[in-house]
Design an enzyme around this catalytic site. Structure first.
Site, PDB file in Angstrom:
ATOM      1  CD  GLU A 157      13.116   0.743   7.735  1.00  0.00           C
ATOM      2  OE1 GLU A 157      13.653  -0.360   7.557  1.00  0.00           O
ATOM      3  OE2 GLU A 157      13.091   1.639   6.879  1.00  0.00           O
TER       4      GLU A 157
ATOM      5  CD  GLU B 280       9.594  12.966  11.575  1.00  0.00           C
ATOM      6  OE1 GLU B 280       8.439  12.528  11.707  1.00  0.00           O
ATOM      7  OE2 GLU B 280      10.495  12.321  11.018  1.00  0.00           O
TER       8      GLU B 280
ATOM      9  CE  LYS C 128      -1.893   2.960   1.898  1.00  0.00           C
ATOM     10  NZ  LYS C 128      -1.607   4.374   1.519  1.00  0.00           N
TER      11      LYS C 128
ATOM     12  CB  CYS D 166      13.089   9.153   8.248  1.00  0.00           C
ATOM     13  SG  CYS D 166      14.165   7.995   7.403  1.00  0.00           S
TER      14      CYS D 166
HETATM   15  P1  NAD Z   1       2.451   8.310   7.330  1.00  0.00           P
HETATM   16  O1  NAD Z   1       2.641   7.512   8.569  1.00  0.00           O
HETATM   17  O2  NAD Z   1       1.454   9.384   7.331  1.00  0.00           O
HETATM   18  O3  NAD Z   1       2.038   7.354   6.113  1.00  0.00           O
HETATM   19  C1  NAD Z   1       2.829   6.267   5.735  1.00  0.00           C
HETATM   20  C2  NAD Z   1       1.937   5.219   5.104  1.00  0.00           C
HETATM   21  O4  NAD Z   1       1.046   4.701   6.073  1.00  0.00           O
HETATM   22  C3  NAD Z   1       1.074   5.735   3.953  1.00  0.00           C
HETATM   23  O5  NAD Z   1       1.023   4.758   2.944  1.00  0.00           O
HETATM   24  C4  NAD Z   1      -0.277   5.915   4.620  1.00  0.00           C
HETATM   25  O6  NAD Z   1      -1.374   5.848   3.734  1.00  0.00           O
HETATM   26  C5  NAD Z   1      -0.283   4.728   5.580  1.00  0.00           C
HETATM   27  N1  NAD Z   1      -1.171   4.846   6.724  1.00  0.00           N
HETATM   28  C6  NAD Z   1      -1.524   5.975   7.407  1.00  0.00           C
HETATM   29  N2  NAD Z   1      -2.342   5.654   8.443  1.00  0.00           N
HETATM   30  C7  NAD Z   1      -2.499   4.305   8.413  1.00  0.00           C
HETATM   31  C8  NAD Z   1      -3.215   3.377   9.223  1.00  0.00           C
HETATM   32  N3  NAD Z   1      -3.927   3.759  10.282  1.00  0.00           N
HETATM   33  N4  NAD Z   1      -3.159   2.067   8.909  1.00  0.00           N
HETATM   34  C9  NAD Z   1      -2.413   1.643   7.856  1.00  0.00           C
HETATM   35  N5  NAD Z   1      -1.731   2.473   7.041  1.00  0.00           N
HETATM   36  C10 NAD Z   1      -1.761   3.789   7.326  1.00  0.00           C
HETATM   37  O7  NAD Z   1       3.881   8.837   6.921  1.00  0.00           O
HETATM   38  P2  NAD Z   1       4.266   9.799   5.700  1.00  0.00           P
HETATM   39  O8  NAD Z   1       3.728  11.149   6.002  1.00  0.00           O
HETATM   40  O9  NAD Z   1       3.892   9.120   4.432  1.00  0.00           O
HETATM   41  O10 NAD Z   1       5.860   9.800   5.794  1.00  0.00           O
HETATM   42  C11 NAD Z   1       6.585  10.662   6.614  1.00  0.00           C
HETATM   43  C12 NAD Z   1       6.962   9.974   7.907  1.00  0.00           C
HETATM   44  O11 NAD Z   1       7.658   8.777   7.620  1.00  0.00           O
HETATM   45  C13 NAD Z   1       7.893  10.798   8.763  1.00  0.00           C
HETATM   46  O12 NAD Z   1       7.523  10.676  10.112  1.00  0.00           O
HETATM   47  C14 NAD Z   1       9.250  10.144   8.547  1.00  0.00           C
HETATM   48  O13 NAD Z   1      10.174  10.316   9.564  1.00  0.00           O
HETATM   49  C15 NAD Z   1       8.839   8.716   8.410  1.00  0.00           C
HETATM   50  N6  NAD Z   1       9.868   7.951   7.693  1.00  0.00           N
HETATM   51  C16 NAD Z   1      10.677   7.114   8.403  1.00  0.00           C
HETATM   52  C17 NAD Z   1      11.700   6.410   7.760  1.00  0.00           C
HETATM   53  C18 NAD Z   1      12.642   5.506   8.513  1.00  0.00           C
HETATM   54  O14 NAD Z   1      13.395   4.779   7.867  1.00  0.00           O
HETATM   55  N7  NAD Z   1      12.666   5.514   9.825  1.00  0.00           N
HETATM   56  C19 NAD Z   1      11.879   6.563   6.389  1.00  0.00           C
HETATM   57  C20 NAD Z   1      11.042   7.428   5.697  1.00  0.00           C
HETATM   58  C21 NAD Z   1      10.023   8.122   6.367  1.00  0.00           C
HETATM   59  O1  6OD Z   2      18.524   3.837   2.934  1.00  0.00           O
HETATM   60  C1  6OD Z   2      17.590   3.153   3.382  1.00  0.00           C
HETATM   61  O2  6OD Z   2      17.576   1.921   3.289  1.00  0.00           O
HETATM   62  C2  6OD Z   2      16.457   3.828   4.032  1.00  0.00           C
HETATM   63  N1  6OD Z   2      15.527   3.013   4.550  1.00  0.00           N
HETATM   64  C3  6OD Z   2      16.418   5.167   4.056  1.00  0.00           C
HETATM   65  C4  6OD Z   2      15.407   5.921   4.668  1.00  0.00           C
HETATM   66  C5  6OD Z   2      15.254   7.220   4.360  1.00  0.00           C
HETATM   67  C6  6OD Z   2      14.263   7.994   5.001  1.00  0.00           C
HETATM   68  O3  6OD Z   2      13.743   8.975   4.547  1.00  0.00           O
END
Ligand code: NAD
Ligand code: 6OD
Length: 486
Positions: free
Chosen positions: A254, A390, A178, A288
């Site tokens: 993550e 964040e 998804k 992130c």
């Molecule tokens: P988000 O949590 O809003 O959405 C991520 C995904 O989850 C989307 O596909 C969304 O539709 C889905 N989703 C939302 N609510 C849901 C639910 N209740 N059940 C199932 N699926 C659901 O995140 P975003 O805004 O798309 O991305 C930004 C966030 O992601 C930031 O907090 C960032 O730090 C984090 N992020 C973390 C990493 C990491 O590796 N730690 C990497 C990239 C992004």
């Molecule tokens: O490099 C990766 O494997 C990874 N998961 C990066 C995440 C980036 C976050 O925005």
């Protein structure tokens, strides 16, 4: 105008009820296309197809053949490199060099590396004594976990989705992805590649749509999903963990970060300014692992802030296809409203604005895009919301520190613990700091330098588990002990 359909059981198809939602360009807010809006019936169909494939061709395929197919997927991405770059640029609005040199190549690498790891990882075995003296041999079989739900975000869509799909498929699982509702393009395109290289139908499925009370939640609550791997916000992780509790499904998360960049006076100054600039502002701060808190040793604080300011004021905004552009828009108007609200809060909380703080003047044809200025603040207490929470935008707060003990305390006083970037020419200090900061990843004199064999993940509220290298195998397989009496 494009249509982004689901990819279920090897076929592109609309939502069961025909509903769609709009995808708009972050660059100019023009309508790019319509996206199928996933229903419970769509998720049922995708999970059913994934289960069927496990029992069918994919479940029976020889490991060597599976590994070869993963290489073929990687080659398929490379063959259609320009299509992936164009799709990702259109979805995210990010500059060509980021997409073409960092994010899309990782899409291919994520399939290759895990194929090679699965092929080469040794099996555990133990010979034991038995009372009759004949002995017994134990060995471990790695079995695929089953149907894996992959829920991914919008900030590096192909990289982050394939970072999970690659190892999941290499280990013999099937997936239902998804993708984020903001970025449907590359997950859809990957469906074409799967068909082109002959991956059996039902192995890779995509259902588009929203999260809560929609496709995302329907998927994570589906009783025939065996495990859930998720990248996104910590609050979403909390909701998904609750969904996973029903049926005792395994999760790998993550999540968010509020990462500290730590700059010592003995750093290589120019390289450090460039490194911190990248870590705070690459991808318009939507990483992130990005640095939103910068701590600079007092002796070089003023000079460092001035240099970082100059770097921010030199960015070039514009369309991704313009090769001179190095700064893209935020993903959406909604996200820009969130980031701008933090820009407002910073000032209300008493920040000194060093640069930015608003929206740049853009030519008329781009004025509808989600453009925003890179922003630096100083002068806030650690309790200020922009220092604690964040933001996921192109901004950072910079604070002076005196000595290692103080900066460790400041850096660790946060609920997140994803990554840190430490800048010093003193090797002993680098080791001490890397061990002392609460983070899953500590980069020294570098940032986002990735060896895909290493453990990747967050501490504290930045995640659960580690993926990368053999650690991905821990999540995507289940070990079975076989004991043979000799
Ligand atoms: P988000 O949590 O809003 O959405 C991520 C995904 O989850 C989307 O596909 C969304 O539709 C889905 N989703 C939302 N609510 C849901 C639910 N209740 N059940 C199932 N699926 C659901 O995140 P975003 O805004 O798309 O991305 C930004 C966030 O992601 C930031 O907090 C960032 O730090 C984090 N992020 C973390 C990493 C990491 O590796 N730690 C990497 C990239 C992004
Ligand atoms: O490099 C990766 O494997 C990874 N998961 C990066 C995440 C980036 C976050 O925005």
């Amino acid at each position: 105008m494009q249509t982004f359909n689901h990819f279920i059981d090897g076929r592109f198809q609309p939502a069961s009820n025909g509903r769609t939602f709009e995808k708009r360009s972050p660059t100019d807010n023009q309508l790019m296309g319509q996206v199928a809006e996933g229903t419970q019936a769509d998720i049922d169909a995708a999970v059913g197809a994934a289960r069927e494939a496990l029992h069918g061709d994919w479940g029976r395929i020889a490991v060597d053949r599976r590994i070869a197919m993963m290489h073929a997927v990687a080659d398929g991405i490379t063959r259609r490199f320009d299509d992936f770059v164009a799709a990702e640029e259109a979805d995210t609005g990010q500059p060509h060099h980021v997409i073409a040199h960092a994010f899309v190549p990782r899409g291919a690498a994520n399939f290759k590396i895990f194929a090679d790891i699965v092929k080469n990882v040794p099996a555990e075995s133990f010979v034991m004594d038995t009372p009759d003296g004949a002995g017994a041999l134990n060995y471990a079989l790695r079995k695929p976990k089953g149907v894996i739900a992959v829920i991914s975000p919008w900030n590096a869509p192909l990289l982050l989705m394939t970072w999970k799909v690659g190892p999941a498929l290499a280990c013999g699982n099937t997936v239902v992805v998804k993708p984020s509702e903001e970025t449907p393009a590359t997950a859809t395109l990957l469906g074409e590649v799967m068909n082109e290289v002959g991956v059996p139908k039902g192995v890779y499925n995509v259902v588009h749509g929203f999260g809560p009370d929609a496709a995302g939640e329907f998927l994570t609550r589906h009783e025939d999903v065996d495990a859930i791997t998720f990248t996104g916000e910590t609050a979403t992780g909390t909701a998904i963990m609750k969904a996973a509790a029903d049926g005792i499904r395994d999760v790998s998360f993550e999540l968010g970060g509020k990462n500290a960049g730590i700059v010592f006076a003995d750093c290589d100054f120019d390289a450090t300014v460039e490194g911190i600039f990248r870590s705070a502002f690459m991808n318009t701060g939507q990483v992130c692992l990005g640095t939103e808190r910068v701590y600079v040793e007092r002796a070089i604080f003023d000079r460092f802030v001035a240099a970082l300011k100059a770097r921010c004021e030199g960015v070039t905004y514009g369309r991704p296809s313009d090769l001179g552009v190095n700064f893209g828009p935020l993903i959406s108007q909604v996200h820009r409203r969130k980031v701008l609200s933090y820009y407002g809060k910073a000032m209300a909380e008493g920040a000194t604005l060093i640069t930015g703080g608003g929206v740049p003047d853009m030519p008329a044809e781009l004025a509808g895009g989600s453009w925003i200025q890179p922003t630096i603040w100083t002068g806030l207490p650690e309790t200020a919301s922009v220092v604690r929470e964040e933001i996921f935008g192109p901004c950072c707060h910079v604070r002076a520190f005196d000595g290692e003990e103080e900066v460790v305390r400041l850096a660790n006083a946060n609920r997140y613990g994803l990554s840190t970037t430490i800048w010093t020419e003193n090797l002993k200090r680098a080791h001490r700091m890397a061990a002392a900061i609460d983070a899953g990843i500590a980069w020294v004199n570098s940032w986002f330098l990735r060896d895909l064999r290493t453990p990747f993940g967050g501490s504290k509220q930045s995640g659960i588990g580690r993926e990368g290298g053999v650690h991905s195998l821990e999540f995507y397989t289940e070990m079975r002990n076989v004991c043979i009496k000799l």
